[in-house]
Structure formats: structure tokens, C-alpha cells
Design a protein around this motif. Structure first.
Motif, PDB file in Angstrom:
ATOM      1  N   ILE A   1      -6.118  -8.608   6.032  1.00 56.98           N
ATOM      2  CA  ILE A   1      -7.371  -8.441   5.303  1.00 56.98           C
ATOM      3  C   ILE A   1      -8.511  -8.582   6.307  1.00 56.98           C
ATOM      4  N   THR A   2      -9.389  -7.592   6.366  1.00 55.64           N
ATOM      5  CA  THR A   2     -10.545  -7.686   7.257  1.00 55.64           C
ATOM      6  C   THR A   2     -11.827  -7.687   6.432  1.00 55.64           C
ATOM      7  N   ALA A   3     -12.793  -8.442   6.911  1.00 56.49           N
ATOM      8  CA  ALA A   3     -14.084  -8.538   6.219  1.00 56.49           C
ATOM      9  C   ALA A   3     -15.209  -8.466   7.233  1.00 56.49           C
ATOM     10  N   GLY A   4     -16.366  -8.070   6.775  1.00 60.95           N
ATOM     11  CA  GLY A   4     -17.523  -7.976   7.659  1.00 60.95           C
ATOM     12  C   GLY A   4     -18.763  -7.603   6.872  1.00 60.95           C
TER      13      GLY A   4
ATOM     14  N   LEU B 191     -13.465  -5.268   3.904  1.00 58.94           N
ATOM     15  CA  LEU B 191     -13.560  -3.888   4.381  1.00 58.94           C
ATOM     16  C   LEU B 191     -12.216  -3.171   4.366  1.00 58.94           C
ATOM     17  N   ASN B 192     -11.126  -3.941   4.492  1.00 52.65           N
ATOM     18  CA  ASN B 192      -9.814  -3.288   4.571  1.00 52.65           C
ATOM     19  C   ASN B 192      -8.728  -4.248   4.107  1.00 52.65           C
ATOM     20  N   ASN B 193      -7.727  -3.685   3.442  1.00 53.75           N
ATOM     21  CA  ASN B 193      -6.591  -4.458   2.949  1.00 53.75           C
ATOM     22  C   ASN B 193      -5.350  -3.617   3.241  1.00 53.75           C
ATOM     23  N   GLU B 194      -4.577  -4.049   4.236  1.00 52.70           N
ATOM     24  CA  GLU B 194      -3.477  -3.203   4.725  1.00 52.70           C
ATOM     25  C   GLU B 194      -2.161  -3.955   4.786  1.00 52.70           C
ATOM     26  N   ILE B 195      -1.137  -3.362   4.186  1.00 53.76           N
ATOM     27  CA  ILE B 195       0.223  -3.897   4.279  1.00 53.76           C
ATOM     28  C   ILE B 195       0.834  -3.475   5.614  1.00 53.76           C
ATOM     29  N   LYS B 196       1.439  -4.430   6.311  1.00 54.77           N
ATOM     30  CA  LYS B 196       2.167  -4.128   7.545  1.00 54.77           C
ATOM     31  C   LYS B 196       3.622  -3.809   7.164  1.00 54.77           C
ATOM     32  N   HIS B 197       3.923  -2.528   7.061  1.00 50.43           N
ATOM     33  CA  HIS B 197       5.222  -2.123   6.518  1.00 50.43           C
ATOM     34  C   HIS B 197       6.395  -2.547   7.395  1.00 50.43           C
ATOM     35  N   ASP B 198       6.159  -2.705   8.697  1.00 45.63           N
ATOM     36  CA  ASP B 198       7.262  -3.114   9.571  1.00 45.63           C
ATOM     37  C   ASP B 198       7.585  -4.603   9.447  1.00 45.63           C
TER      38      ASP B 198
END
Length: 209
Positions: free
Chosen positions: A100-103, A130-137
Motif C-alpha cells: 500500500i502506498t500513500a502520498g 495512491l496504490n494498492n497492489e497484490i504481490k502475486h509471487d
């Protein structure tokens, strides 16, 4: 005698033309000088503005990241009058890492300089995700059982991933993600303003925009 008069007239003409040429050259140099100075000043002014406060074109900038390992559960069984039917239960327990990134949006930053008080008032917007990303690996599975009579659908898998991301974002915010993003944004902006305003002379004050 006539020849002498012609020579004197010719000499006067040459002198007049020479003086006119000199005057024209001086005027031309002055005009070109003025144009050069104006052009230089305009160019210099633009460069100085960009160099002094250089964050206007940054746009959205992530200033803090959070990494969460979230556990998801898919548990489904066919029911009859709210009672699970035997041999129809399918269950998965798994986990993913989520970033999760914020700014903040730097284009929304506003400021004013109070020369009398020697203060730079900087107004910045609230920090946001700003972004919410699953790390699939990073996928790990801890339990897997699927009934032949009730198989997990793709729609259920997708919904489980959406729920997992939402939980990760909630956990990150509850652990101070937005506050840290705001603090880091202030640190970055302080560096920009201290290049333009001597920190020993000016005090930088942050307010909500």
C-alpha cells in the motif's frame, strides 16, 4: 577652382555618410543590447523560479509504503435450510503480500511568504492512498480442500482477492500509513523551500489545505 569645390563637396558627403553610419551603428548596438538584456532577464527569471521551487510539476508522489501479509479464506458449502450439506464444503486458506502506498498531490500545494514575520506558510492537502497492489509471487496456501460437488468459482476467487486488498489497506491506515506519508511529504517540501529561503532566517509552517 571648380575641381577644388567638387573635391570639398565630395569630402563633406563622405564625412556625412560616415557620421550617419557611426550613429546608425551606435543606435543598432543600443537596441540589440536592450533586446538582449530583456531577453536575458526573462530567461533568467523563468530559470530562477523553476530552480527555487521545483515541486510544482511533480504531481502525485508516494511518500510512504506499507507491506502487509494478509490471510484470505474461501469457505463455501451448499446448504439446505441453512444447514451444510455433507461432502459439499470447499475451503481454501491462503495469503498474499500487499503493498500500500500513500502520498499527496504536490500540484495542490499552496504557499505564501510573510516577510515581516519571516514565515513561509505552506498549505498541503491530506495524504491519501495512491496504490494498492497484490504481490502475486508471494502467494502461499495453508489449507486446500475442494468438494467435487461444490467447486470454487473464478468469481469467488476474485472477490476473495478484493476483500484481501481492502483489509490490507485498512490495516495499513490503522497503523499510521497516512500520518507517516504526511510527515514525509513535509520533509520533502522543507528541502525545496530551504533552497529558496534561508532556514536560519525563515520559519516554515505547514497547514492543511
Amino acid at each position: 577652382m571648380l575641381n577644388e569645390k567638387k573635391e570639398v563637396g565630395l569630402l563633406k558627403t563622405l564625412i556625412t555618410n560616415k557620421i550617419a553610419g557611426i550613429i546608425f551603428g551606435v543606435v543598432l548596438v543600443i537596441v540589440l543590447g536592450i533586446i538582449a538584456v530583456i531577453g536575458f532577464r526573462n530567461h533568467f527569471s523563468v530559470k530562477t523560479s523553476t530552480t527555487k521551487i521545483g515541486f510544482e510539476d511533480i504531481g502525485e508522489l508516494a511518500t510512504q509504503s506499507a507491506y502487509c501479509k494478509e490471510i484470505g479464506v474461501i469457505d463455501d458449502a451448499k446448504k439446505f435450510f441453512k444447514v451444510n450439506i455433507p461432502f459439499t464444503q470447499s475451503k481454501y486458506i491462503f495469503s498474499y503480500d500487499v503493498e500500500i502506498t500513500a502520498g499527496i498531490n504536490f500540484s495542490e500545494v499552496d504557499w505564501e511568504v510573510k516577510e515581516k514575520q519571516k514565515e513561509v506558510i505552506v498549505r498541503i492537502p491530506e495524504a491519501k492512498v495512491l496504490n494498492n497492489e497484490i504481490k502475486h509471487d508471494s502467494f502461499e496456501i495453508y489449507h486446500e480442500s475442494e468438494s467435487l460437488f461444490n467447486q470454487i468459482t473464478l468469481e469467488e476467487n476474485n472477490q476473495a482477492a478484493v476483500d484481501l486488498q481492502a483489509k490490507a489497506e485498512e490495516d495499513a491506515i490503522n497503523n499510521g500509513l497516512l500520518e507517516k506519508a504526511r510527515t514525509n511529504a513535509e520533509t520533502i517540501l522543507t528541502g525545496f523551500f530551504e533552497k529558496a529561503y534561508d532556514p536560519e532566517e525563515y520559519k516554515i509552517i505547514f497547514e492543511n489545505n
